[in-house]
Design a protein around this motif. Structure first.
Motif, PDB file in Angstrom:
ATOM      1  N   TYR A   7       0.860  -1.181   0.000  1.00 38.41           N
ATOM      2  CA  TYR A   7       0.000   0.000   0.000  1.00 38.41           C
ATOM      3  C   TYR A   7       0.893   1.226   0.000  1.00 38.41           C
ATOM      4  CZ  TYR A   7      -3.459   3.427   1.485  1.00 38.41           C
ATOM      5  OH  TYR A   7      -4.277   4.529   1.547  1.00 38.41           O
ATOM      6  N   VAL A   8       0.675   2.121  -0.959  1.00 40.17           N
ATOM      7  CA  VAL A   8       1.453   3.350  -1.083  1.00 40.17           C
ATOM      8  C   VAL A   8       0.491   4.518  -0.908  1.00 40.17           C
ATOM      9  CG1 VAL A   8       2.949   4.734  -2.567  1.00 40.17           C
ATOM     10  CG2 VAL A   8       3.019   2.230  -2.714  1.00 40.17           C
ATOM     11  N   THR A   9       0.824   5.424   0.000  1.00 39.47           N
ATOM     12  CA  THR A   9      -0.052   6.562   0.257  1.00 39.47           C
ATOM     13  C   THR A   9       0.720   7.875   0.238  1.00 39.47           C
ATOM     14  OG1 THR A   9      -1.602   7.572   1.825  1.00 39.47           O
ATOM     15  CG2 THR A   9       0.120   6.177   2.758  1.00 39.47           C
ATOM     16  N   ILE A  67      -1.597  -1.206  -4.131  1.00 41.80           N
ATOM     17  CA  ILE A  67      -2.698  -0.252  -4.032  1.00 41.80           C
ATOM     18  C   ILE A  67      -2.087   1.115  -3.807  1.00 41.80           C
ATOM     19  CG2 ILE A  67      -4.772   0.421  -2.769  1.00 41.80           C
ATOM     20  CD1 ILE A  67      -4.955  -2.568  -1.916  1.00 41.80           C
ATOM     21  N   LEU A  68      -2.477   2.067  -4.644  1.00 42.38           N
ATOM     22  CA  LEU A  68      -1.926   3.417  -4.587  1.00 42.38           C
ATOM     23  C   LEU A  68      -2.998   4.415  -4.182  1.00 42.38           C
ATOM     24  CD1 LEU A  68      -0.276   3.230  -8.102  1.00 42.38           C
ATOM     25  CD2 LEU A  68       0.927   2.945  -5.930  1.00 42.38           C
ATOM     26  N   GLN A  69      -2.704   5.224  -3.201  1.00 41.11           N
ATOM     27  CA  GLN A  69      -3.554   6.359  -2.849  1.00 41.11           C
ATOM     28  C   GLN A  69      -2.800   7.566  -3.385  1.00 41.11           C
ATOM     29  OE1 GLN A  69      -2.923   8.819   0.039  1.00 41.11           O
ATOM     30  NE2 GLN A  69      -4.528   9.917  -1.033  1.00 41.11           N
ATOM     31  N   ILE A  70      -3.313   8.199  -4.453  1.00 40.00           N
ATOM     32  CA  ILE A  70      -2.538   9.178  -5.214  1.00 40.00           C
ATOM     33  C   ILE A  70      -2.815  10.633  -4.854  1.00 40.00           C
ATOM     34  CG2 ILE A  70      -2.237   7.576  -7.131  1.00 40.00           C
ATOM     35  CD1 ILE A  70      -4.327   9.248  -8.693  1.00 40.00           C
ATOM     36  N   GLY A  71      -3.714  10.892  -3.927  1.00 38.57           N
ATOM     37  CA  GLY A  71      -3.955  12.262  -3.478  1.00 38.57           C
ATOM     38  C   GLY A  71      -4.318  13.201  -4.609  1.00 38.57           C
ATOM     39  N   ARG A  72      -3.717  14.396  -4.594  1.00 38.46           N
ATOM     40  CA  ARG A  72      -4.015  15.419  -5.602  1.00 38.46           C
ATOM     41  C   ARG A  72      -3.050  15.400  -6.790  1.00 38.46           C
ATOM     42  NH1 ARG A  72      -3.296  20.498  -2.784  1.00 38.46           N
ATOM     43  NH2 ARG A  72      -2.619  19.367  -0.967  1.00 38.46           N
ATOM     44  N   TYR A  91      -6.649   5.020  -6.076  1.00 37.35           N
ATOM     45  CA  TYR A  91      -7.742   5.935  -5.787  1.00 37.35           C
ATOM     46  C   TYR A  91      -7.133   7.226  -5.270  1.00 37.35           C
ATOM     47  CZ  TYR A  91      -7.129   4.450  -0.900  1.00 37.35           C
ATOM     48  OH  TYR A  91      -6.612   4.170   0.339  1.00 37.35           O
ATOM     49  N   ARG A  92      -7.926   8.287  -5.289  1.00 36.51           N
ATOM     50  CA  ARG A  92      -7.429   9.572  -4.793  1.00 36.51           C
ATOM     51  C   ARG A  92      -7.580   9.685  -3.281  1.00 36.51           C
ATOM     52  NH1 ARG A  92      -5.510  13.127  -8.295  1.00 36.51           N
ATOM     53  NH2 ARG A  92      -6.101  12.892 -10.463  1.00 36.51           N
ATOM     54  N   PHE A  93      -8.799   9.588  -2.785  1.00 37.45           N
ATOM     55  CA  PHE A  93      -9.067   9.777  -1.361  1.00 37.45           C
ATOM     56  C   PHE A  93     -10.146   8.809  -0.891  1.00 37.45           C
ATOM     57  CE2 PHE A  93      -7.897  14.011  -2.997  1.00 37.45           C
ATOM     58  CZ  PHE A  93      -6.772  14.243  -2.233  1.00 37.45           C
ATOM     59  N   LYS A  94     -10.117   8.512   0.394  1.00 38.78           N
ATOM     60  CA  LYS A  94     -11.151   7.742   1.088  1.00 38.78           C
ATOM     61  C   LYS A  94     -11.367   8.404   2.437  1.00 38.78           C
ATOM     62  CE  LYS A  94     -10.429   2.951  -0.380  1.00 38.78           C
ATOM     63  NZ  LYS A  94     -10.014   1.620   0.101  1.00 38.78           N
ATOM     64  N   SER A 141     -11.353   6.811   5.152  1.00 41.05           N
ATOM     65  CA  SER A 141     -10.391   6.165   6.041  1.00 41.05           C
ATOM     66  C   SER A 141      -9.513   5.216   5.229  1.00 41.05           C
ATOM     67  CB  SER A 141     -11.114   5.378   7.126  1.00 41.05           C
ATOM     68  OG  SER A 141     -10.187   4.627   7.883  1.00 41.05           O
ATOM     69  N   THR A 142      -8.230   5.243   5.523  1.00 44.37           N
ATOM     70  CA  THR A 142      -7.294   4.309   4.887  1.00 44.37           C
ATOM     71  C   THR A 142      -6.956   3.149   5.815  1.00 44.37           C
ATOM     72  OG1 THR A 142      -5.387   5.576   5.654  1.00 44.37           O
ATOM     73  CG2 THR A 142      -6.260   6.135   3.469  1.00 44.37           C
ATOM     74  N   ALA A 143      -7.633   3.081   6.944  1.00 46.85           N
ATOM     75  CA  ALA A 143      -7.308   2.075   7.967  1.00 46.85           C
ATOM     76  C   ALA A 143      -7.359   0.654   7.421  1.00 46.85           C
ATOM     77  CB  ALA A 143      -8.245   2.222   9.160  1.00 46.85           C
ATOM     78  N   SER A 144      -8.362   0.321   6.630  1.00 51.67           N
ATOM     79  CA  SER A 144      -8.452  -1.059   6.133  1.00 51.67           C
ATOM     80  C   SER A 144      -7.344  -1.359   5.128  1.00 51.67           C
ATOM     81  CB  SER A 144      -9.827  -1.338   5.521  1.00 51.67           C
ATOM     82  OG  SER A 144     -10.025  -0.547   4.375  1.00 51.67           O
ATOM     83  N   ASP A 145      -6.985  -0.382   4.298  1.00 53.60           N
ATOM     84  CA  ASP A 145      -5.887  -0.593   3.343  1.00 53.60           C
ATOM     85  C   ASP A 145      -4.572  -0.816   4.086  1.00 53.60           C
ATOM     86  OD1 ASP A 145      -7.302  -0.371   0.869  1.00 53.60           O
ATOM     87  OD2 ASP A 145      -7.403   1.783   1.179  1.00 53.60           O
ATOM     88  N   ILE A 146      -4.346  -0.041   5.127  1.00 53.36           N
ATOM     89  CA  ILE A 146      -3.122  -0.190   5.913  1.00 53.36           C
ATOM     90  C   ILE A 146      -3.111  -1.539   6.639  1.00 53.36           C
ATOM     91  CG2 ILE A 146      -1.873   0.702   7.928  1.00 53.36           C
ATOM     92  CD1 ILE A 146      -2.718   3.530   6.953  1.00 53.36           C
ATOM     93  N   ALA A 147      -4.233  -1.887   7.238  1.00 52.80           N
ATOM     94  CA  ALA A 147      -4.309  -3.133   8.005  1.00 52.80           C
ATOM     95  C   ALA A 147      -4.128  -4.362   7.122  1.00 52.80           C
ATOM     96  CB  ALA A 147      -5.642  -3.213   8.740  1.00 52.80           C
ATOM     97  N   GLN A 148      -4.556  -4.290   5.868  1.00 48.66           N
ATOM     98  CA  GLN A 148      -4.459  -5.433   4.966  1.00 48.66           C
ATOM     99  C   GLN A 148      -3.129  -5.490   4.219  1.00 48.66           C
ATOM    100  OE1 GLN A 148      -7.933  -5.349   2.442  1.00 48.66           O
ATOM    101  NE2 GLN A 148      -9.301  -5.282   4.192  1.00 48.66           N
ATOM    102  N   ALA A 149      -2.307  -4.476   4.381  1.00 49.31           N
ATOM    103  CA  ALA A 149      -1.030  -4.413   3.662  1.00 49.31           C
ATOM    104  C   ALA A 149       0.060  -5.183   4.401  1.00 49.31           C
ATOM    105  CB  ALA A 149      -0.598  -2.966   3.489  1.00 49.31           C
TER     106      ALA A 149
END
Length: 106
Positions: free
Chosen positions: A10-12, A43-48, A68-71, A73-81
């Motif tokens: 997971y990349v944020t 999984i990439l969270q790409i922000g702005r 994706y850009r934003f959610k 909460s990113t807690a589930s992505d972090i927990a599953q990484a």
């Protein structure tokens, strides 16, 4: 890293614009290296960011890439990484620390 057969990265970048990080992670040589290390999903969270990794094709030599850009909460992505890479912003660091993923001494 967790001992799962299917490793997830997971990349944020939080709310920032950090195209260089997203571009580098999605480069063919990095994706090939991740696959060799056992990663099947990125999984990439790409922000702005301006760079949108839309044309990345999965193959036998690369992990599946989604973004994706934003959610809320990113807690589930972090927990599953199995591995989290972030831009070192305070929010991203606090989210990762809050996930309680760090090994503890027995």
């Amino acid at each position: 890293m967790a001992s799962r057969s299917r490793q997830r990265l997971y990349v944020t970048v939080g709310t920032t614009k950090f195209d260089s990080l997203i571009t580098e992670i999605t480069s063919s040589h990095i994706l090939a290296a991740l696959k060799k290390l056992g990663f099947c999903e990125v999984i990439l969270q790409i922000g702005r960011g301006d760079y949108i990794p839309e044309d990345i094709e999965s193959s036998a030599n690369t992990p599946k890439v989604s973004y994706y850009r934003f959610k809320d909460s990113t807690a589930s992505d972090i927990a599953q990484a199995d591995l989290v890479i972030c831009h070192a912003g305070a929010g991203s660091i606090m989210d990762a620390l809050g996930a309680d993923l760090w090994p503890t001494a027995a």
